[in-house]
Motif scaffolding. Structure first.
Motif, PDB file in Angstrom:
ATOM      1  N   HIS A 109       0.808  -1.221   0.000  1.00  0.00           N
ATOM      2  CA  HIS A 109       0.000   0.000   0.000  1.00  0.00           C
ATOM      3  C   HIS A 109       0.846   1.279   0.000  1.00  0.00           C
ATOM      4  O   HIS A 109       0.284   2.376  -0.068  1.00  0.00           O
ATOM      5  CB  HIS A 109      -0.932   0.032   1.206  1.00  0.00           C
ATOM      6  CG  HIS A 109      -1.942  -1.069   1.236  1.00  0.00           C
ATOM      7  ND1 HIS A 109      -2.731  -1.386   0.148  1.00  0.00           N
ATOM      8  CD2 HIS A 109      -2.291  -1.949   2.222  1.00  0.00           C
ATOM      9  CE1 HIS A 109      -3.517  -2.400   0.461  1.00  0.00           C
ATOM     10  NE2 HIS A 109      -3.265  -2.768   1.704  1.00  0.00           N
ATOM     11  N   ASN A 141      -2.436  -1.418  -4.176  1.00  0.00           N
ATOM     12  CA  ASN A 141      -2.617  -0.131  -4.859  1.00  0.00           C
ATOM     13  C   ASN A 141      -1.327   0.647  -5.020  1.00  0.00           C
ATOM     14  O   ASN A 141      -1.087   1.271  -6.056  1.00  0.00           O
ATOM     15  CB  ASN A 141      -3.688   0.715  -4.155  1.00  0.00           C
ATOM     16  CG  ASN A 141      -3.385   0.963  -2.684  1.00  0.00           C
ATOM     17  OD1 ASN A 141      -2.667   0.208  -2.030  1.00  0.00           O
ATOM     18  ND2 ASN A 141      -3.976   2.020  -2.148  1.00  0.00           N
ATOM     19  N   SER A 165       0.349   1.590  -8.650  1.00  0.00           N
ATOM     20  CA  SER A 165       0.631   2.980  -9.010  1.00  0.00           C
ATOM     21  C   SER A 165       2.093   3.183  -9.393  1.00  0.00           C
ATOM     22  O   SER A 165       2.408   3.840 -10.392  1.00  0.00           O
ATOM     23  CB  SER A 165       0.259   3.895  -7.845  1.00  0.00           C
ATOM     24  OG  SER A 165       0.643   5.231  -8.093  1.00  0.00           O
ATOM     25  N   HIS A 204     -14.903  -5.262  -2.617  1.00  0.00           N
ATOM     26  CA  HIS A 204     -15.529  -4.256  -1.766  1.00  0.00           C
ATOM     27  C   HIS A 204     -14.658  -3.906  -0.556  1.00  0.00           C
ATOM     28  O   HIS A 204     -15.132  -3.270   0.380  1.00  0.00           O
ATOM     29  CB  HIS A 204     -16.895  -4.754  -1.289  1.00  0.00           C
ATOM     30  CG  HIS A 204     -17.806  -5.136  -2.419  1.00  0.00           C
ATOM     31  ND1 HIS A 204     -18.300  -4.220  -3.325  1.00  0.00           N
ATOM     32  CD2 HIS A 204     -18.288  -6.350  -2.807  1.00  0.00           C
ATOM     33  CE1 HIS A 204     -19.063  -4.842  -4.209  1.00  0.00           C
ATOM     34  NE2 HIS A 204     -19.063  -6.134  -3.922  1.00  0.00           N
ATOM     35  N   TYR A 209     -10.850  -2.564   1.364  1.00  0.00           N
ATOM     36  CA  TYR A 209      -9.840  -1.513   1.288  1.00  0.00           C
ATOM     37  C   TYR A 209      -8.819  -1.862   0.200  1.00  0.00           C
ATOM     38  O   TYR A 209      -8.478  -3.029   0.042  1.00  0.00           O
ATOM     39  CB  TYR A 209      -9.140  -1.396   2.649  1.00  0.00           C
ATOM     40  CG  TYR A 209      -7.989  -0.424   2.694  1.00  0.00           C
ATOM     41  CD1 TYR A 209      -8.200   0.897   3.063  1.00  0.00           C
ATOM     42  CD2 TYR A 209      -6.698  -0.831   2.375  1.00  0.00           C
ATOM     43  CE1 TYR A 209      -7.140   1.795   3.110  1.00  0.00           C
ATOM     44  CE2 TYR A 209      -5.639   0.058   2.413  1.00  0.00           C
ATOM     45  CZ  TYR A 209      -5.869   1.371   2.778  1.00  0.00           C
ATOM     46  OH  TYR A 209      -4.826   2.263   2.810  1.00  0.00           O
ATOM     47  N   PRO A 210      -8.341  -0.883  -0.547  1.00  0.00           N
ATOM     48  CA  PRO A 210      -8.725   0.533  -0.556  1.00  0.00           C
ATOM     49  C   PRO A 210     -10.000   0.742  -1.364  1.00  0.00           C
ATOM     50  O   PRO A 210     -10.226   0.057  -2.366  1.00  0.00           O
ATOM     51  CB  PRO A 210      -7.532   1.200  -1.236  1.00  0.00           C
ATOM     52  CG  PRO A 210      -7.001   0.158  -2.165  1.00  0.00           C
ATOM     53  CD  PRO A 210      -7.223  -1.161  -1.480  1.00  0.00           C
ATOM     54  N   MET A 211     -10.800   1.685  -0.911  1.00  0.00           N
ATOM     55  CA  MET A 211     -12.062   1.930  -1.620  1.00  0.00           C
ATOM     56  C   MET A 211     -11.796   2.427  -3.044  1.00  0.00           C
ATOM     57  O   MET A 211     -12.489   2.054  -3.979  1.00  0.00           O
ATOM     58  CB  MET A 211     -12.909   2.937  -0.843  1.00  0.00           C
ATOM     59  CG  MET A 211     -13.458   2.390   0.464  1.00  0.00           C
ATOM     60  SD  MET A 211     -14.424   0.855   0.235  1.00  0.00           S
ATOM     61  CE  MET A 211     -13.292  -0.396   0.837  1.00  0.00           C
ATOM     62  N   HIS A 212     -10.767   3.292  -3.195  1.00  0.00           N
ATOM     63  CA  HIS A 212     -10.340   3.702  -4.539  1.00  0.00           C
ATOM     64  C   HIS A 212      -9.218   2.781  -4.978  1.00  0.00           C
ATOM     65  O   HIS A 212      -8.129   2.794  -4.401  1.00  0.00           O
ATOM     66  CB  HIS A 212      -9.862   5.151  -4.565  1.00  0.00           C
ATOM     67  CG  HIS A 212      -9.193   5.517  -5.864  1.00  0.00           C
ATOM     68  ND1 HIS A 212      -9.903   5.685  -7.040  1.00  0.00           N
ATOM     69  CD2 HIS A 212      -7.881   5.711  -6.181  1.00  0.00           C
ATOM     70  CE1 HIS A 212      -9.061   5.976  -8.014  1.00  0.00           C
ATOM     71  NE2 HIS A 212      -7.827   5.992  -7.508  1.00  0.00           N
ATOM     72  N   LYS A 213      -9.475   1.956  -5.974  1.00  0.00           N
ATOM     73  CA  LYS A 213      -8.465   1.026  -6.473  1.00  0.00           C
ATOM     74  C   LYS A 213      -7.635   1.698  -7.568  1.00  0.00           C
ATOM     75  O   LYS A 213      -8.156   2.451  -8.391  1.00  0.00           O
ATOM     76  CB  LYS A 213      -9.132  -0.227  -7.056  1.00  0.00           C
ATOM     77  CG  LYS A 213     -10.134  -0.935  -6.128  1.00  0.00           C
ATOM     78  CD  LYS A 213      -9.458  -1.593  -4.955  1.00  0.00           C
ATOM     79  CE  LYS A 213     -10.395  -2.572  -4.234  1.00  0.00           C
ATOM     80  NZ  LYS A 213     -11.503  -1.920  -3.524  1.00  0.00           N
ATOM     81  N   GLU A 214      -6.336   1.426  -7.557  1.00  0.00           N
ATOM     82  CA  GLU A 214      -5.483   1.806  -8.678  1.00  0.00           C
ATOM     83  C   GLU A 214      -5.658   0.753  -9.777  1.00  0.00           C
ATOM     84  O   GLU A 214      -6.346  -0.248  -9.596  1.00  0.00           O
ATOM     85  CB  GLU A 214      -4.020   1.893  -8.230  1.00  0.00           C
ATOM     86  CG  GLU A 214      -3.769   2.905  -7.121  1.00  0.00           C
ATOM     87  CD  GLU A 214      -3.964   4.337  -7.568  1.00  0.00           C
ATOM     88  OE1 GLU A 214      -3.768   4.627  -8.760  1.00  0.00           O
ATOM     89  OE2 GLU A 214      -4.317   5.179  -6.705  1.00  0.00           O
ATOM     90  N   LYS A 215      -5.003   0.956 -10.900  1.00  0.00           N
ATOM     91  CA  LYS A 215      -5.127   0.015 -12.019  1.00  0.00           C
ATOM     92  C   LYS A 215      -3.869  -0.840 -12.120  1.00  0.00           C
ATOM     93  O   LYS A 215      -2.811  -0.358 -12.523  1.00  0.00           O
ATOM     94  CB  LYS A 215      -5.367   0.769 -13.332  1.00  0.00           C
ATOM     95  CG  LYS A 215      -5.579  -0.151 -14.527  1.00  0.00           C
ATOM     96  CD  LYS A 215      -5.978   0.631 -15.758  1.00  0.00           C
ATOM     97  CE  LYS A 215      -6.055  -0.248 -16.998  1.00  0.00           C
ATOM     98  NZ  LYS A 215      -6.904  -1.434 -16.815  1.00  0.00           N
TER      99      LYS A 215
END
Length: 300
Positions: free
Chosen positions: A120, A162, A166, A183, A185-191
């Motif tokens: 992370h 994530n 990144s 669903h 953590y993290p709520m915003h996922k990277e690609k």
């Protein structure tokens, strides 16, 4: 001989009541020694990671702030840890544990770190119990110093890697593969280069079928010279933070699948432990210990 990075600093104590189970970093080697899976000679204590190795990934200013304990309150809060000199020293040592375990893997086929898997951490910040990213640091070190052309990151922690995704977003030398809770953590996922999001309560059969359908194809397509395996055991149904439905046996079969594909294809592999937050510490230790038992069984 299987070489495993470990230090007494790995179990650096946190304030009472903190939910991160640091005690597993002492209990796991104790269990492996007690049952005869590993012996004292299997373990090595890494030196602190050299600054230039860290800054090949992380911004120099961030490392300076980390070492100087000058992160802002919001930056500290994002890491999930109370910041201290001892904690930073621990993290820097863990980074070199994964670097050195990777070098042993080049020689022996596999190397392992009792800690690590700090996926992370971004170039310029820490998140989610991760201050620095050992996966990224080890991958970059191998690519720079050891005539490796392609690294495949197999991240099977329940949380998306994530930070790793990144860091290597535009780097063709590292392929990032993450199977994680959709669903969680993290709520915003990277690609990542390949993300496989999983529904809550995903069971053994579904999980293993998905992994078997993706990993062999990736090895063929990516043609990696090296695999870094994040083997978090927070995929267990007993995990407080996981939300998936794997049994301890299912988690073991997951590890066997990854290690077998690495061994069969003669691809060196470094394993770092990642997360595990089951209510019973014995579940965490048993699931992690299986990874080491399989490494001994399959490689030595």
């Amino acid at each position: 001989m299987l070489k495993v990075a470990w230090s007494t600093k790995y179990a650096h104590p946190l304030p009472e009541g903190h939910r991160f189970p640091m005690e597993k970093y002492d209990l796991l080697p104790e269990q492996l020694l007690y049952e005869g899976t590993l012996y004292e000679d299997n373990f090595f204590e890494p030196e602190p990671c050299q600054e230039e190795v860290i800054t090949a990934i992380h911004e120099s200013l961030y490392l300076e702030k980390l070492k100087g304990l000058s992160l802002s309150k919001s930056e500290i809060r994002r890491t999930g840890f109370p910041l201290s000199k001892e904690l930073v020293e621990r993290e820097i040592q863990i980074m070199n544990g994964s670097v050195m375990a990777s070098l042993f893997a080049l020689k022996d086929g596999i190397g392992m770190n009792i800690a690590g898997g700090t996926h992370h951490a971004f170039k310029d910040r820490g998140e989610g119990f991760c201050l620095l990213n050992d996966i990224a640091i080890a991958a970059k070190f191998l690519l720079t110093k050891n005539e490796i052309d392609k690294v495949l990151v197999v991240d099977l922690d329940v949380h998306q890697g994530n930070g790793t995704a990144s860091i290597f977003e535009n780097d063709p030398e590292v392929f990032t593969f993450s199977m994680h809770g959709k669903h969680n953590y993290p709520m915003h996922k990277e690609k990542s280069d390949l993300d496989v999001p999983l529904e809550d309560q995903t069971d053994d059969q579904t999980y293993l079928s998905l992994l078997e359908s993706h990993l062999p194809k990736l090895i063929t397509r990516v043609a990696p010279d090296f695999i870094i395996y994040q083997s978090g055991v927070d995929v267990l149904a007993t995990d407080k933070l996981g939300r998936l439905g794997l049994t301890i046996q299912g988690c073991k079969e997951r590890d066997k699948l990854v290690l077998t594909h690495a061994k069969t294809n003669k691809i060196p592999i470094m394993c770092c432990m990642g997360g595990g937050y089951s209510l019973k510490i014995s579940d965490i230790i048993e699931a992690h210990a299986n990874t080491f038992r399989l490494a001994q069984e399959l490689f030595f």
